[in-house]
Design a protein around this motif. Structure first.
Motif, short mmCIF file in Angstrom:
data_model
loop_
_atom_site.label_atom_id
_atom_site.label_comp_id
_atom_site.label_asym_id
_atom_site.label_seq_id
_atom_site.Cartn_x
_atom_site.Cartn_y
_atom_site.Cartn_z
N SER A 170 0.84 -1.21 0.00
CA SER A 170 0.00 0.00 0.00
C SER A 170 0.87 1.25 0.00
O SER A 170 0.52 2.25 -0.62
N HIS A 226 -2.85 -4.94 -5.54
CA HIS A 226 -1.99 -5.70 -4.64
C HIS A 226 -2.76 -6.78 -3.92
O HIS A 226 -3.98 -6.74 -3.80
N ARG A 281 4.17 -3.74 10.70
CA ARG A 281 3.01 -3.13 11.33
C ARG A 281 2.83 -3.62 12.77
O ARG A 281 2.52 -2.86 13.68
MG LIG Z 1 -2.10 -2.84 2.35
#
Ligand SMILES: [Mg+2]
Ligand SMILES: Nc1ncnc2c1ncn2[C@@H]1O[C@H](COP(=O)(O)OP(=O)(O)O)[C@@H](O)[C@H]1O
Length: 678
Positions: free
Chosen positions: A123, A331, A449
């Motif tokens: 992203s 994606h 993340r």
């Molecule tokens: Mg993403």
């Protein structure tokens, strides 16, 4: 008098820029612009490729291969907020695809599919491309144009797909005209502008042509050209499509829908003016459309998407195929992709997509850059002790690596090799082999993340407390494993915990070394120790006696002193003669070159001297007494000196230096003084 802040804002506002971004003119004006700057009529792939290239490149070699770093991926638009680190080889593939698409070699007919594990910057890359396109459209080098029709009554009808005004040139003449333009200023690639106008423009073209009796010059008088500024927020030239509910997918979201209110106005549902060309494909024309989690699309949808990329057309309800000009990028997360691999339509998909792997970073220091970017002093009010982010990064990378198959290589060592450290017995070729043999490396493991979340947790907990240290973060990483949504099996969890243990002991080694260095940073003392050792070794190898500096008496070489130093670097008793001779030869060779020997000239000896000095001084400053909290003022003075060195040399603050000294003291109090190799 207006408020000073209003004045300040007014001064900062760039009226010139505003005017240039809102430029309007005639078709003829536009032809003049095109003549001066043919790049205004590049297609979407060409514009995107030029954008990326416009920031230049850097080169370096890795495993004997030339790697190009495109500086675009440093995120020049947002102060590095979306910079992408550590996966240059993969970004190179992406740029190569963009290049091929710009040249028209066929890549422009495929969906670019970014594929990788959850949280691998897919992203981020898409966001960067979108942000870049928006920015570029506002620059003189990146500008582009579109047009509106002006009705006889002065009202305007804009081209809903923001078409290039040159598309008003009839198809059979267009190629010739573009050829002329391209010839005049040698462009890197052929200009292409395929297909007919959008349905509204076609409709208007016919209407107005009828009004002016077939006179194209008169028709063109009714065109108002304007600069086009791409903006995702304004829904111009940038689109994002995210599948929501599987059952609720509707093709109108992509291609637009009938506007029932307007049917009344125009009298027919086949009047294109009664249609909202606000589907994501329409909005994204001239720029880029991003498909988030593209494999979650309904299969029927997916075929639409593949068609759109293959043919460069979309099919709005009730209208003919309409040509689009936009970069299509999707994606998908790795697990999703794998799930569908055996699915029959994957065949079709593989054929019409270009898959680009976006793996996790497997280089420790590159991974650490993510967290340094996210948690630098400007962004977080709280102090972060040295090594905190590095240790989190080390763990993240460890979880992604495959266990080395060679028995004599530990996972930590492999991680260090990947990071560019040298380990005796391993060449660059060996490392390359290691990388090659581990196929799924970087596709599994902990995502940045997760680490970001846990660092944030550690930061907000006890918010007015002390600086956060590696243990707090490692603990947060550990306790989060229990509830980790993507972690189903107990074995993996166990492995991750063990790897946290590895990181802790690496950290202990690092701070032990730092404390040792801070204690022995007294150059005078180490130089004296060195001189004493060398005097003794010299006498020993030459079978002489040493003059005692105090008494002036000649004595035998001090075997205990020499051994106490040599033992620090594991010179066995049987090897001591060799070692001493080596040292003397080393000094002799130096002096032949006209150089002098100093305590830091020989790395091994230096380390041995440091350790010996540490051992001596550790007792004299009674580091261990720190643990019991009873420190006399003399000791405290010495400790303060060491602390000051920690702060100055290794970037600690008062608090974290004290913490680390205490912790290391407690390790030594446990009797653990062994020297670990790294
Ligand atoms: Mg993403
Ligand atoms: N190679 C990388 N370089 C810089 N940041 C990264 C990298 N990989 C992941 N990140 C960071 O991790 C987070 C998740 O990235 P994101 O692009 O949302 O992942 P994805 O879309 O692949 O799931 C972001 O904060 C991103 O900046």
């Amino acid at each position: 008098m207006s408020h000073p802040i209003i004045g300040m804002i007014a001064n900062m506002q760039d009226m010139e820029e505003y005017r240039s971004l809102h430029w309007t003119g005639s078709f003829e004006d536009y032809l003049e612009i095109v003549r001066r700057q043919p790049s205004v009529c590049r297609n979407a792939y060409q514009r995107l490729y030029d954008l990326v290239m416009s920031f230049g490149t850097e080169e370096y070699t890795e495993y004997k291969k030339r790697i190009i770093r495109y500086k675009f991926f440093d995120d020049p638009f947002d102060g590095g907020k979306d910079a992408v680190f550590g996966i240059d080889v993969h970004l190179m593939k992406l740029v190569n695809v963009l290049r091929a698409a710009a040249m028209g070699y066929g890549a422009e007919k495929r969906v670019i599919l970014l594929h990788g594990p959850v949280g691998s910057a897919k992203s981020t890359i898409a966001r960067l491309l979108k942000k870049g396109l928006e920015w570029y459209s506002k620059q003189p080098d990146g500008c582009l144009y579109t047009f509106s029709w002006v009705n006889a009554d002065g009202t305007e009808v804009a081209s809903p797909l923001n078409e290039d005004p040159l598309k008003l040139i009839p198809l059979d003449l267009r190629e010739q005209v573009l050829g002329e333009i391209g010839k005049e200023l040698a462009l890197k690639y052929p200009l292409r502008m395929e297909g007919d106008l959008d349905p509204v423009s076609r409709f208007m073209y016919k209407e107005i042509m009828a009004e002016v009796g077939g006179d194209w010059t008169a028709l063109i008088e009714r065109i108002k050209v304007r600069r086009l500024v791409l903006s995702e927020k304004d829904r111009v030239g940038i689109g994002t499509f995210q599948p929501k509910d599987e059952k609720n997918q509707d093709s109108t979201e992509l291609t637009g829908d009938i506007n029932y209110r307007k049917i009344a106005e125009y009298g027919s549902d086949s009047d294109p003016r009664a249609f909202n060309f606000d589907g994501e494909f329409c909005v994204a024309n001239r720029g880029l459309i991003e498909f988030v989690e593209v494999l979650k699309l309904d299969v029927a949808f997916l075929y639409d998407l593949l068609g759109a990329s293959q043919e460069h057309t979309i099919k709005p309800k009730k209208f003919p195929q309409t040509v689009i000009d936009e970069v299509i990028i999707g994606h998908t997360n790795e697990p999703e992709y794998r799930k569908l691999q055996s699915n029959e339509f994957m065949e079709a998909l593989r054929d019409r997509t270009i898959k680009i792997d976006i793996p996790y970073i497997t280089k420790w220091q590159e991974e650490a850059r993510i967290y340094h970017r996210d948690y630098n002093k400007k962004r977080v009010a709280r102090d972060i002790a040295p090594h905190t982010l590095e240790m989190a990064a080390m763990w993240a990378v460890l979880t992604r690596l495959e266990q080395p198959k060679k028995h004599n290589l530990t996972l930590i060592q492999k991680m260090k090799l990947y990071d560019g450290k040298l380990i005796p017995g391993y060449t660059e070729d060996n490392v390359k082999e290691l990388r090659k043999s581990a196929v799924r490396e970087g596709l599994e493991g902990i995502s940045p993340r997760y680490v970001q979340d846990k660092i944030s947790n550690a930061l907000v907990r006890d918010p007015d407390g002390r600086s956060i240290n590696p243990f707090m973060v490692l603990n947060a990483l550990e306790s989060g494993l229990k509830g980790h949504a993507l972690l189903q099996d107990e074995d993996t969890r166990k492995r991750y915990r063990e790897q946290l243990g590895m990181v802790k002991s690496e950290y202990e080694n690092i701070i032990k070394k730092e404390v040792q260095k801070a204690i022995t940073a007294d150059e005078g003392a180490i130089a004296r120790l060195c001189a004493g050792y060398i005097d003794n070794v010299k006498a020993y190898t030459q079978k002489e006696r040493v003059k005692n500096p105090y008494t002036g008496a000649y004595e035998d070489p001090d075997e205990r002193l020499m051994r106490s130093i040599e033992e620090k670097i594991e010179i066995a008793d049987a090897r001591k003669d060799d070692f001493r001779r080596e040292i003397m030869n080393f000094i002799g060779a130096l002096s032949l070159d006209g150089k002098t020997f100093a305590y830091h000239t020989n790395d091994r000896l230096y380390r041995a001297l440091e350790l010996k000095l540490f051992e001596d001084q550790k007792d004299s400053i009674r580091l261990s007494s720190l643990v019991s909290n009873v420190v006399d003022s003399d000791t405290q003075k010495k400790i303060d000196i060491v602390k000051a060195r920690m702060i100055e040399r290794f970037g600690y603050d008062e608090q974290s230096a004290t913490d680390v000294l205490n912790y290391v003291a407690s390790i030594f109090a446990r009797g653990d003084t062994s020297e670990e190799g790294g």
